[in-house]
Design a protein around this motif. Sequence first.
Motif, mmCIF file in Angstrom:
data_model
loop_
_atom_site.group_PDB
_atom_site.id
_atom_site.type_symbol
_atom_site.label_atom_id
_atom_site.label_comp_id
_atom_site.label_asym_id
_atom_site.label_seq_id
_atom_site.Cartn_x
_atom_site.Cartn_y
_atom_site.Cartn_z
ATOM 1 N N ILE A 77 0.845 -1.193 0.000
ATOM 2 C CA ILE A 77 0.000 0.000 0.000
ATOM 3 C C ILE A 77 0.879 1.242 0.000
ATOM 4 O O ILE A 77 1.822 1.352 0.795
ATOM 5 C CB ILE A 77 -0.918 0.046 1.238
ATOM 6 C CG1 ILE A 77 -1.798 -1.194 1.303
ATOM 7 C CG2 ILE A 77 -1.788 1.314 1.216
ATOM 8 C CD1 ILE A 77 -2.583 -1.322 2.599
ATOM 9 N N ALA A 78 0.565 2.163 -0.894
ATOM 10 C CA ALA A 78 1.206 3.474 -0.903
ATOM 11 C C ALA A 78 0.177 4.485 -0.380
ATOM 12 O O ALA A 78 -0.754 4.857 -1.088
ATOM 13 C CB ALA A 78 1.661 3.851 -2.305
ATOM 14 N N PHE A 79 0.347 4.875 0.863
ATOM 15 C CA PHE A 79 -0.523 5.894 1.449
ATOM 16 C C PHE A 79 -0.013 7.272 1.044
ATOM 17 O O PHE A 79 1.192 7.545 1.105
ATOM 18 C CB PHE A 79 -0.506 5.808 2.983
ATOM 19 C CG PHE A 79 -1.188 4.607 3.552
ATOM 20 C CD1 PHE A 79 -2.572 4.527 3.579
ATOM 21 C CD2 PHE A 79 -0.447 3.564 4.077
ATOM 22 C CE1 PHE A 79 -3.206 3.420 4.126
ATOM 23 C CE2 PHE A 79 -1.074 2.454 4.630
ATOM 24 C CZ PHE A 79 -2.467 2.385 4.656
ATOM 25 N N SER A 80 -0.924 8.129 0.646
ATOM 26 C CA SER A 80 -0.555 9.505 0.317
ATOM 27 C C SER A 80 -1.517 10.445 1.046
ATOM 28 O O SER A 80 -2.421 11.036 0.445
ATOM 29 C CB SER A 80 -0.628 9.733 -1.199
ATOM 30 O OG SER A 80 -0.158 11.021 -1.530
ATOM 31 N N PRO A 81 -1.327 10.595 2.357
ATOM 32 C CA PRO A 81 -2.259 11.407 3.154
ATOM 33 C C PRO A 81 -2.154 12.889 2.811
ATOM 34 O O PRO A 81 -1.085 13.388 2.439
ATOM 35 C CB PRO A 81 -1.805 11.138 4.589
ATOM 36 C CG PRO A 81 -0.348 10.807 4.459
ATOM 37 C CD PRO A 81 -0.220 10.062 3.168
ATOM 38 N N LYS A 82 -3.281 13.571 2.939
ATOM 39 C CA LYS A 82 -3.313 15.017 2.692
ATOM 40 C C LYS A 82 -3.463 15.802 3.985
ATOM 41 O O LYS A 82 -3.240 17.010 4.010
ATOM 42 C CB LYS A 82 -4.476 15.346 1.745
ATOM 43 C CG LYS A 82 -4.510 14.521 0.459
ATOM 44 C CD LYS A 82 -3.239 14.689 -0.357
ATOM 45 C CE LYS A 82 -3.302 13.946 -1.682
ATOM 46 N NZ LYS A 82 -3.243 12.491 -1.547
ATOM 47 N N GLU A 83 -3.864 15.119 5.051
ATOM 48 C CA GLU A 83 -4.052 15.763 6.347
ATOM 49 C C GLU A 83 -3.279 15.002 7.422
ATOM 50 O O GLU A 83 -3.134 13.781 7.351
ATOM 51 C CB GLU A 83 -5.541 15.801 6.723
ATOM 52 C CG GLU A 83 -6.418 16.562 5.734
ATOM 53 C CD GLU A 83 -6.142 18.047 5.716
ATOM 54 O OE1 GLU A 83 -5.557 18.545 6.699
ATOM 55 O OE2 GLU A 83 -6.529 18.714 4.732
ATOM 56 N N LYS A 84 -2.841 15.720 8.428
ATOM 57 C CA LYS A 84 -2.041 15.126 9.495
ATOM 58 C C LYS A 84 -2.819 14.056 10.245
ATOM 59 O O LYS A 84 -2.266 13.020 10.630
ATOM 60 C CB LYS A 84 -1.587 16.221 10.454
ATOM 61 C CG LYS A 84 -0.571 15.762 11.479
ATOM 62 C CD LYS A 84 -0.002 16.941 12.249
ATOM 63 C CE LYS A 84 1.065 16.489 13.224
ATOM 64 N NZ LYS A 84 1.688 17.631 13.944
ATOM 65 N N VAL A 85 -4.117 14.264 10.429
ATOM 66 C CA VAL A 85 -4.921 13.299 11.171
ATOM 67 C C VAL A 85 -4.940 11.942 10.467
ATOM 68 O O VAL A 85 -4.955 10.890 11.116
ATOM 69 C CB VAL A 85 -6.358 13.830 11.379
ATOM 70 C CG1 VAL A 85 -7.087 14.023 10.049
ATOM 71 C CG2 VAL A 85 -7.151 12.900 12.282
ATOM 72 N N ASP A 86 -4.912 11.962 9.125
ATOM 73 C CA ASP A 86 -4.903 10.704 8.375
ATOM 74 C C ASP A 86 -3.541 10.025 8.460
ATOM 75 O O ASP A 86 -3.456 8.794 8.528
ATOM 76 C CB ASP A 86 -5.283 10.969 6.919
ATOM 77 C CG ASP A 86 -6.706 11.480 6.775
ATOM 78 O OD1 ASP A 86 -7.586 10.960 7.481
ATOM 79 O OD2 ASP A 86 -6.932 12.398 5.970
ATOM 80 N N ALA A 87 -2.483 10.817 8.449
ATOM 81 C CA ALA A 87 -1.140 10.249 8.605
ATOM 82 C C ALA A 87 -0.994 9.576 9.964
ATOM 83 O O ALA A 87 -0.386 8.503 10.080
ATOM 84 C CB ALA A 87 -0.091 11.347 8.444
ATOM 85 N N GLU A 88 -1.562 10.168 10.979
ATOM 86 C CA GLU A 88 -1.501 9.590 12.325
ATOM 87 C C GLU A 88 -2.264 8.276 12.398
ATOM 88 O O GLU A 88 -1.846 7.336 13.076
ATOM 89 C CB GLU A 88 -2.054 10.585 13.336
ATOM 90 C CG GLU A 88 -1.157 11.815 13.532
ATOM 91 C CD GLU A 88 -1.801 12.873 14.403
ATOM 92 O OE1 GLU A 88 -3.037 12.819 14.602
ATOM 93 O OE2 GLU A 88 -1.067 13.764 14.884
ATOM 94 N N LYS A 89 -3.377 8.182 11.666
ATOM 95 C CA LYS A 89 -4.176 6.953 11.667
ATOM 96 C C LYS A 89 -3.417 5.785 11.045
ATOM 97 O O LYS A 89 -3.575 4.641 11.469
ATOM 98 C CB LYS A 89 -5.497 7.172 10.909
ATOM 99 C CG LYS A 89 -6.513 7.995 11.664
ATOM 100 C CD LYS A 89 -7.871 7.949 10.997
ATOM 101 C CE LYS A 89 -7.857 8.504 9.600
ATOM 102 N NZ LYS A 89 -9.210 8.556 8.984
ATOM 103 N N ILE A 90 -2.593 6.082 10.050
ATOM 104 C CA ILE A 90 -1.831 5.018 9.392
ATOM 105 C C ILE A 90 -0.938 4.308 10.397
ATOM 106 O O ILE A 90 -0.935 3.082 10.500
ATOM 107 C CB ILE A 90 -0.983 5.596 8.244
ATOM 108 C CG1 ILE A 90 -1.869 6.200 7.160
ATOM 109 C CG2 ILE A 90 -0.081 4.500 7.656
ATOM 110 C CD1 ILE A 90 -1.114 7.040 6.152
ATOM 111 N N HIS A 91 -0.188 5.069 11.151
ATOM 112 C CA HIS A 91 0.755 4.482 12.100
ATOM 113 C C HIS A 91 0.046 3.822 13.291
ATOM 114 O O HIS A 91 0.626 2.977 13.962
ATOM 115 C CB HIS A 91 1.732 5.552 12.588
ATOM 116 C CG HIS A 91 2.697 5.987 11.520
ATOM 117 N ND1 HIS A 91 3.693 5.171 11.043
ATOM 118 C CD2 HIS A 91 2.802 7.145 10.819
ATOM 119 C CE1 HIS A 91 4.385 5.804 10.103
ATOM 120 N NE2 HIS A 91 3.867 7.002 9.951
ATOM 121 N N GLY A 92 -1.203 4.195 13.496
ATOM 122 C CA GLY A 92 -1.958 3.574 14.574
ATOM 123 C C GLY A 92 -2.733 2.345 14.148
ATOM 124 O O GLY A 92 -3.344 1.669 14.977
ATOM 125 N N SER A 93 -2.715 2.037 12.859
ATOM 126 C CA SER A 93 -3.535 0.943 12.340
ATOM 127 C C SER A 93 -2.921 -0.434 12.558
ATOM 128 O O SER A 93 -3.609 -1.447 12.482
ATOM 129 C CB SER A 93 -3.779 1.146 10.845
ATOM 130 O OG SER A 93 -2.560 1.088 10.129
#
Length: 203
Positions: free
Chosen positions: A110-126
């Motif tokens: 998966i290549a995540f390309s978040p646009k908001e910080k809240v989404d980037a934080e969710k990735i590492h918490g998943s």
Amino acid sequence: MKVRVNNIFESIQGEGRYIGTPSLFIRTSGCNLTCSWCDTNIKIKKELTVEELTQVIKDSTKNTVVWTGGEPTLQNKPISEVIDKIDRNNHLETNATNIENSFLEKFDYIAFSPKEKVDAEKIHGSKLDTEYDVKVVTDLNEVGTNLIEYASILMPLTTGNQERDMKCKKRVWKYCIEKDIQYSPRAHIDVWRDREEKELKKH
């Protein structure tokens, strides 16, 4: 059940960890974001049944299928059905707004390309078991600067101004060396420029 598709084409992966890999790209239609720089007309669409799309993939000689968009996670149920019917390496490109492990773990990468910080934080918490990267597009001045701390891959912002873009590439290149982060070009843009979509469909 059907999958809304913008277009399907065979090409070379032009960015990220698997750059250079011949792949079948399935660009899904529809997105939950309205980014001004998006290079896809997500209003153009056709609908393929699970069986029809499965056959398209099986007819391709490419071993890697890249699900991109638009935003593929908006159609997780029919895409899941297709993946269950094919024997391919499935890669996902997503904006990280929809984190659902049961769907995401169907992919080999998966290549995540978040646009908001809240989404980037969710990735590492998943706590995903699937191999993934967090790819951030940035100029290191204004664009993407709030996301850099989460990135495993940095990609320089492309504006179309060759002189400005070259300065940005060099700036991001040096930063990646300093911070030990993978640098990603956009090889397909470097090759095809603004003729990208037309040429990809022909070749």
